[in-house]
Scaffold this motif. Structure first.
Motif, mmCIF file in Angstrom:
data_model
loop_
_atom_site.group_PDB
_atom_site.id
_atom_site.type_symbol
_atom_site.label_atom_id
_atom_site.label_comp_id
_atom_site.label_asym_id
_atom_site.label_seq_id
_atom_site.Cartn_x
_atom_site.Cartn_y
_atom_site.Cartn_z
ATOM 1 N N VAL A 26 0.810 -1.209 0.000
ATOM 2 C CA VAL A 26 0.000 0.000 0.000
ATOM 3 C C VAL A 26 0.848 1.267 0.000
ATOM 4 N N LEU A 27 1.967 1.237 0.716
ATOM 5 C CA LEU A 27 2.710 2.458 0.996
ATOM 6 C C LEU A 27 4.190 2.269 0.680
ATOM 7 N N TYR A 28 4.737 3.186 -0.137
ATOM 8 C CA TYR A 28 6.184 3.202 -0.355
ATOM 9 C C TYR A 28 6.816 4.068 0.721
ATOM 10 N N GLU A 29 7.833 3.535 1.370
ATOM 11 C CA GLU A 29 8.681 4.337 2.244
ATOM 12 C C GLU A 29 9.938 4.628 1.453
ATOM 13 N N VAL A 30 10.244 5.909 1.293
ATOM 14 C CA VAL A 30 11.390 6.327 0.495
ATOM 15 C C VAL A 30 12.339 7.086 1.424
ATOM 16 N N TYR A 31 13.598 6.657 1.454
ATOM 17 C CA TYR A 31 14.575 7.192 2.397
ATOM 18 C C TYR A 31 15.416 8.276 1.734
ATOM 19 N N GLY A 32 15.348 9.469 2.304
ATOM 20 C CA GLY A 32 16.079 10.608 1.757
ATOM 21 C C GLY A 32 17.304 10.938 2.590
ATOM 22 N N ARG A 33 17.951 12.037 2.214
ATOM 23 C CA ARG A 33 19.118 12.549 2.942
ATOM 24 C C ARG A 33 18.999 14.065 3.003
ATOM 25 N N VAL A 34 19.479 14.629 4.092
ATOM 26 C CA VAL A 34 19.572 16.079 4.181
ATOM 27 C C VAL A 34 20.860 16.472 3.480
ATOM 28 N N VAL A 35 20.745 17.383 2.518
ATOM 29 C CA VAL A 35 21.905 17.773 1.718
ATOM 30 C C VAL A 35 22.041 19.292 1.704
ATOM 31 N N SER A 36 23.228 19.731 1.380
ATOM 32 C CA SER A 36 23.510 21.144 1.157
ATOM 33 C C SER A 36 24.329 21.201 -0.113
ATOM 34 N N ARG A 37 23.889 21.997 -1.067
ATOM 35 C CA ARG A 37 24.607 22.056 -2.339
ATOM 36 C C ARG A 37 24.691 23.486 -2.846
ATOM 37 N N ARG A 38 25.766 23.728 -3.586
ATOM 38 C CA ARG A 38 26.037 25.053 -4.146
ATOM 39 C C ARG A 38 25.149 25.276 -5.351
ATOM 40 N N LEU A 39 24.566 26.451 -5.419
ATOM 41 C CA LEU A 39 23.766 26.801 -6.590
ATOM 42 C C LEU A 39 24.705 27.204 -7.717
ATOM 43 N N ASP A 40 24.379 26.818 -8.920
ATOM 44 C CA ASP A 40 25.214 27.157 -10.071
ATOM 45 C C ASP A 40 25.167 28.654 -10.330
ATOM 46 N N ASP A 41 26.288 29.184 -10.785
ATOM 47 C CA ASP A 41 26.327 30.590 -11.186
ATOM 48 C C ASP A 41 25.488 30.756 -12.437
ATOM 49 N N ILE A 42 24.796 31.866 -12.524
ATOM 50 C CA ILE A 42 24.007 32.166 -13.714
ATOM 51 C C ILE A 42 24.902 32.919 -14.681
ATOM 52 N N VAL A 43 25.039 32.376 -15.878
ATOM 53 C CA VAL A 43 25.874 33.017 -16.894
ATOM 54 C C VAL A 43 24.981 33.343 -18.077
ATOM 55 N N LEU A 44 24.902 34.626 -18.427
ATOM 56 C CA LEU A 44 24.093 35.044 -19.557
ATOM 57 C C LEU A 44 24.876 34.850 -20.841
ATOM 58 N N THR A 45 24.199 34.374 -21.856
ATOM 59 C CA THR A 45 24.839 34.175 -23.143
ATOM 60 C C THR A 45 25.360 35.500 -23.673
ATOM 61 N N GLY A 46 26.628 35.528 -24.082
ATOM 62 C CA GLY A 46 27.228 36.733 -24.635
ATOM 63 C C GLY A 46 27.772 37.674 -23.584
ATOM 64 N N ALA A 47 27.606 37.374 -22.328
ATOM 65 C CA ALA A 47 28.115 38.259 -21.270
ATOM 66 C C ALA A 47 29.623 38.116 -21.188
ATOM 67 N N ASN A 48 30.308 39.232 -20.936
ATOM 68 C CA ASN A 48 31.752 39.221 -20.834
ATOM 69 C C ASN A 48 32.150 40.092 -19.644
ATOM 70 N N PRO A 49 32.148 39.506 -18.449
ATOM 71 C CA PRO A 49 32.457 40.324 -17.280
ATOM 72 C C PRO A 49 33.881 40.861 -17.351
ATOM 73 N N SER A 50 34.028 42.138 -17.024
ATOM 74 C CA SER A 50 35.355 42.760 -17.075
ATOM 75 C C SER A 50 36.084 42.534 -15.755
ATOM 76 N N ALA A 51 37.354 42.920 -15.733
ATOM 77 C CA ALA A 51 38.185 42.735 -14.543
ATOM 78 C C ALA A 51 37.656 43.525 -13.362
ATOM 79 N N GLU A 52 37.012 44.682 -13.625
ATOM 80 C CA GLU A 52 36.490 45.486 -12.515
ATOM 81 C C GLU A 52 35.338 44.795 -11.809
ATOM 82 N N GLU A 53 34.671 43.866 -12.502
ATOM 83 C CA GLU A 53 33.510 43.196 -11.917
ATOM 84 C C GLU A 53 33.896 41.854 -11.300
#
Length: 172
Positions: A26-53
């Motif tokens: 009747v019932l599925y028991e599903v075993y999870g884990r507490v996790v902590s993960r880094r979010l990916d950096d958002i990179v815009l297509t064509g963006a070219n960050p300069s050294a000042e940034e």
């Protein structure tokens, strides 16, 4: 890989990549884990960050939580303030499942009812220890997964409970 989706809402609930156990057919028991993960950096297509940034040493963004919740976009629900409200939801939800089961497998209805009553008595006895989660659509008329933390091998492990007959399997 198999993705388990809610029969009513179509929301993705979990996959077979987690350790799981079927209780009383009747019932599925599903075993999870507490996790902590880094979010990916958002990179815009064509963006070219300069050294000042350049990065000024800011902290990296992270997200923490239970892997099942994060990976399948489950939403915590606070709709059940007391056992009575949850019992009313269960009665309504079981009627929906029984009607679907009568269409697909009428020979399984009687065993489903007797096994479900036994499992639900056990779960309702632990109501105060449960957290509730819906799928991404937040449809409270569909399946509401239950989660409780259990001590397993000296660790607190989140254990999610999903109704087997309220799920459909999709192979990926």
């Amino acid at each position: 890989m198999i993705i388990y989706k809610d029969l009513i809402s179509g929301d993705e609930m979990f996959s077979d990549t987690y350790k799981m156990k079927l209780i009383d057919d009747v019932l599925y028991e599903v075993y999870g884990r507490v996790v902590s993960r880094r979010l990916d950096d958002i990179v815009l297509t064509g963006a070219n960050p300069s050294a000042e940034e350049a990065d000024e040493g800011t902290d990296e963004a992270t997200e923490s939580g239970v892997d099942i919740v994060l990976n399948h976009r489950l939403q915590e629900s606070f709709a059940f303030g007391d056992k009575k409200a949850f019992t009313l939801y269960l009665k309504d939800y079981m009627k929906k499942l029984i009607s679907k089961l009568e269409e697909k497998s009428p020979d399984q209805v009687d065993s489903f009812k007797s096994n479900m009553n036994k499992v639900m008595k056990d779960i309702l006895g632990r109501f105060k220890d449960l957290q509730f989660f819906t799928g991404e659509s937040m449809d409270c008329d569909a399946m509401v997964a239950m989660c409780e933390y259990r001590e397993i091998d000296g660790k607190s492990v989140p254990v999610f409970m999903f109704f087997k007959h309220g799920l459909e399997e999709e192979k990926c």
